[in-house]
Motif scaffolding. Structure first.
Motif, PDB file in Angstrom:
ATOM      1  N   LYS A 174      24.284  27.581  59.722  1.00 45.06           N
ATOM      2  CA  LYS A 174      24.138  27.714  61.094  1.00 45.06           C
ATOM      3  C   LYS A 174      22.594  27.432  61.551  1.00 45.06           C
ATOM      4  O   LYS A 174      22.340  27.905  62.796  1.00 45.06           O
ATOM      5  N   TRP A 175      21.878  26.577  60.766  1.00 45.39           N
ATOM      6  CA  TRP A 175      20.655  26.387  61.324  1.00 45.39           C
ATOM      7  C   TRP A 175      20.799  25.427  62.788  1.00 45.39           C
ATOM      8  O   TRP A 175      21.699  24.562  63.064  1.00 45.39           O
ATOM      9  N   LYS A 176      20.007  25.848  63.620  1.00 44.51           N
ATOM     10  CA  LYS A 176      20.107  25.129  64.856  1.00 44.51           C
ATOM     11  C   LYS A 176      20.066  23.613  64.861  1.00 44.51           C
ATOM     12  O   LYS A 176      20.732  22.969  65.518  1.00 44.51           O
ATOM     13  N   GLN A 186      33.110  19.002  65.626  1.00 48.23           N
ATOM     14  CA  GLN A 186      32.954  18.606  64.351  1.00 48.23           C
ATOM     15  C   GLN A 186      32.635  20.049  63.768  1.00 48.23           C
ATOM     16  O   GLN A 186      32.056  20.851  64.160  1.00 48.23           O
ATOM     17  N   LYS A 187      33.002  19.895  62.508  1.00 47.56           N
ATOM     18  CA  LYS A 187      32.729  21.154  61.659  1.00 47.56           C
ATOM     19  C   LYS A 187      31.517  20.571  60.620  1.00 47.56           C
ATOM     20  O   LYS A 187      31.027  19.450  60.521  1.00 47.56           O
ATOM     21  N   LEU A 188      30.711  21.523  59.884  1.00 46.37           N
ATOM     22  CA  LEU A 188      29.803  21.286  59.068  1.00 46.37           C
ATOM     23  C   LEU A 188      30.331  20.070  58.023  1.00 46.37           C
ATOM     24  O   LEU A 188      29.338  18.944  57.718  1.00 46.37           O
ATOM     25  N   HIS A 189      31.185  20.327  57.519  1.00 44.85           N
ATOM     26  CA  HIS A 189      31.738  19.227  56.380  1.00 44.85           C
ATOM     27  C   HIS A 189      31.883  17.911  56.735  1.00 44.85           C
ATOM     28  O   HIS A 189      32.420  17.077  56.083  1.00 44.85           O
ATOM     29  N   ASP A 190      32.171  17.610  58.346  1.00 45.91           N
ATOM     30  CA  ASP A 190      32.476  16.699  58.798  1.00 45.91           C
ATOM     31  C   ASP A 190      31.418  15.686  58.754  1.00 45.91           C
ATOM     32  O   ASP A 190      31.264  14.341  59.003  1.00 45.91           O
ATOM     33  N   HIS A 191      29.983  16.162  58.491  1.00 47.05           N
ATOM     34  CA  HIS A 191      28.785  15.432  58.655  1.00 47.05           C
ATOM     35  C   HIS A 191      27.856  15.666  57.364  1.00 47.05           C
ATOM     36  O   HIS A 191      26.683  16.516  57.867  1.00 47.05           O
ATOM     37  N   PRO A 192      28.209  15.352  56.307  1.00 50.77           N
ATOM     38  CA  PRO A 192      27.550  15.816  54.855  1.00 50.77           C
ATOM     39  C   PRO A 192      25.920  15.131  55.040  1.00 50.77           C
ATOM     40  O   PRO A 192      24.840  15.713  54.363  1.00 50.77           O
ATOM     41  N   ASP A 193      25.887  13.864  55.409  1.00 47.64           N
ATOM     42  CA  ASP A 193      24.785  13.395  55.439  1.00 47.64           C
ATOM     43  C   ASP A 193      23.548  14.239  56.476  1.00 47.64           C
ATOM     44  O   ASP A 193      22.525  14.130  56.217  1.00 47.64           O
ATOM     45  N   LEU A 194      24.133  14.700  57.590  1.00 51.05           N
ATOM     46  CA  LEU A 194      23.233  15.410  58.415  1.00 51.05           C
ATOM     47  C   LEU A 194      22.706  16.575  57.436  1.00 51.05           C
ATOM     48  O   LEU A 194      21.491  17.069  57.891  1.00 51.05           O
ATOM     49  N   ALA A 196      22.279  17.018  54.523  1.00 49.58           N
ATOM     50  CA  ALA A 196      21.411  16.828  53.458  1.00 49.58           C
ATOM     51  C   ALA A 196      20.123  16.320  54.069  1.00 49.58           C
ATOM     52  O   ALA A 196      19.025  16.777  53.491  1.00 49.58           O
ATOM     53  N   ARG A 197      19.862  15.649  55.022  1.00 51.31           N
ATOM     54  CA  ARG A 197      18.595  15.107  55.831  1.00 51.31           C
ATOM     55  C   ARG A 197      17.952  16.373  56.214  1.00 51.31           C
ATOM     56  O   ARG A 197      16.682  16.547  55.991  1.00 51.31           O
ATOM     57  N   ILE A 198      18.618  17.234  56.998  1.00 51.47           N
ATOM     58  CA  ILE A 198      17.887  18.505  57.460  1.00 51.47           C
ATOM     59  C   ILE A 198      17.495  19.430  56.514  1.00 51.47           C
ATOM     60  O   ILE A 198      16.267  19.932  56.562  1.00 51.47           O
ATOM     61  N   PHE A 199      18.053  19.530  55.236  1.00 47.10           N
ATOM     62  CA  PHE A 199      17.902  20.497  54.204  1.00 47.10           C
ATOM     63  C   PHE A 199      16.642  19.682  53.505  1.00 47.10           C
ATOM     64  O   PHE A 199      15.641  20.545  53.208  1.00 47.10           O
ATOM     65  N   ASP A 200      16.377  18.602  53.429  1.00 47.67           N
ATOM     66  CA  ASP A 200      15.467  17.816  52.692  1.00 47.67           C
ATOM     67  C   ASP A 200      14.184  17.970  53.588  1.00 47.67           C
ATOM     68  O   ASP A 200      13.093  18.325  53.148  1.00 47.67           O
ATOM     69  N   ILE A 201      14.278  17.823  55.107  1.00 49.77           N
ATOM     70  CA  ILE A 201      12.906  18.090  55.965  1.00 49.77           C
ATOM     71  C   ILE A 201      12.709  19.435  55.735  1.00 49.77           C
ATOM     72  O   ILE A 201      11.523  19.714  55.577  1.00 49.77           O
ATOM     73  N   LYS A 202      13.312  20.410  55.577  1.00 50.56           N
ATOM     74  CA  LYS A 202      13.010  21.887  55.822  1.00 50.56           C
ATOM     75  C   LYS A 202      12.344  21.914  54.388  1.00 50.56           C
ATOM     76  O   LYS A 202      11.410  22.846  54.318  1.00 50.56           O
ATOM     77  N   LYS A 203      13.042  21.683  53.323  1.00 49.71           N
ATOM     78  CA  LYS A 203      12.390  21.890  52.059  1.00 49.71           C
ATOM     79  C   LYS A 203      10.805  21.297  51.695  1.00 49.71           C
ATOM     80  O   LYS A 203       9.983  21.850  51.214  1.00 49.71           O
TER      81      LYS A 203
END
Length: 245
Positions: A174-176, A186-194, A196-203
Motif C-alpha cells: 500500500k505504499w503511495k 491494475q493490481k500489485l501482482h500485475d506490475h512486479p518490476d515496479l 521491486a524497483r520501489i522496494f530497492d529505492i526505499k531500502k
C-alpha cells in the motif's frame, strides 16, 4: 519456472517447437515474438547476440515506462509474470552456458585441491570422473559465492564484534509510490518490476538514513540480505554493528 535436469542446473539448450517441423533456440531473436504474440503483434525481434548491451539490460529496458509510448507488456496481467520468469531463466541459462564453455578462460584449474577432491571418491570406487564444471564466485547463488559471502560476514563479526541490531524491512503493497504508479484497474501482482524497483529505492534510502543520521548510534559495519517470497512480497534483513554515542 519449473525445470528438470539430472545435475540440478538450468537446461543448456532450451527450444520452442514450431509446428510442423521447425525448432528455435531461446537465444534466437524470433523466439520472443513467436512465444508472446500479444506483446509483439508486429513481430518485433527480441535480444540478438553481439549487441552493445547485455541480455539482462535488454529485458530491463523492455519493462520500462516511457511517456506517451504504449508498452503492451506492462498491461499483460498474469502473462507479464510468465514473461519476466522466462526472461530471467534465459539470462541465467545463458550465463551458465558461457561458464560451461569457458572454463579454461575462467582459470578454474587454479582452484587448489578442487580436482583432487573430485577425483578421490571416483578413484576409490573404481570409476572415471566426468567433466568438472566449476561456478566462479561471481555467479550469484553458486556454492562458491555463498561460501564467500558467509566468510565475509564472519570476518565483519570477528573484526567488529556481534551485531547490536537486527532489522527487517518489509515491502508494503500500500505504499503511495506503488499505488500512484499502477495503471488503472491494475493490481500489485500485475506490475512486479515496479514493486521491486520501489522496494530497492526505499531500502537504499533506509540504509543511508541509518548511516548518515546515526539514530541508533555510529554504524561501523552492516550486512543485509534481500529475500523475495511468493510473487510480490519482498523484505530485507539488516544486521547493523553500531557503536552507541
Amino acid at each position: 519456472m519449473v525445470f528438470k535436469s539430472s545435475d540440478g542446473i538450468l537446461p543448456n539448450n532450451r527450444e520452442i517447437c514450431i509446428y510442423p517441423k521447425q525448432r528455435q533456440l531461446c537465444i534466437n531473436p524470433n523466439c520472443d515474438p513467436m512465444t508472446y504474440v500479444l506483446f509483439f503483434p508486429c513481430g518485433k525481434k527480441g535480444f540478438r547476440v553481439n549487441q552493445c548491451f547485455t541480455e539482462l539490460q535488454f529485458y530491463v529496458q523492455s519493462l520500462s515506462v516511457r511517456r506517451d509510448i504504449f508498452n503492451p507488456i506492462l498491461y499483460g496481467g498474469k502473462l507479464i509474470q510468465q514473461y519476466v520468469e522466462d526472461s530471467y531463466v534465459k539470462v541465467e541459462g545463458n550465463r551458465l552456458n558461457f561458464i560451461r564453455h569457458n572454463q579454461r578462460t575462467l582459470r578454474v584449474e587454479s582452484y587448489l585441491g578442487l580436482a583432487d577432491h573430485v577425483n578421490a571418491p571416483t578413484t576409490e570406487a573404481g570409476m572415471r570422473a566426468g567433466v568438472t564444471l566449476s561456478l566462479p564466485s561471481s555467479f550469484i547463488g553458486s556454492p562458491r559465492a555463498m561460501q564467500q559471502n558467509f566468510q565475509d560476514a564472519m570476518s565483519v563479526v570477528r573484526d567488529f564484534g556481534k551485531p547490536d541490531l537486527f532489522l527487517t524491512f518489509t515491502c508494503n503493497p500500500k505504499w503511495k509510490e506503488i499505488k500512484d504508479n499502477l495503471f488503472p484497474e491494475q493490481k500489485l501482482h500485475d506490475h512486479p518490476d515496479l514493486v521491486a524497483r520501489i522496494f530497492d529505492i526505499k531500502k537504499k534510502a533506509l540504509l543511508q538514513y541509518l548511516k548518515k543520521n546515526g539514530i541508533f548510534g555510529r554504524i561501523v559495519a552492516d550486512i543485509h540480505v534481500r529475500v523475495s517470497e511468493e510473487r510480490t512480497t519482498t523484505h530485507a534483513s539488516i544486521a547493523d554493528i553500531s557503536r552507541r554515542g
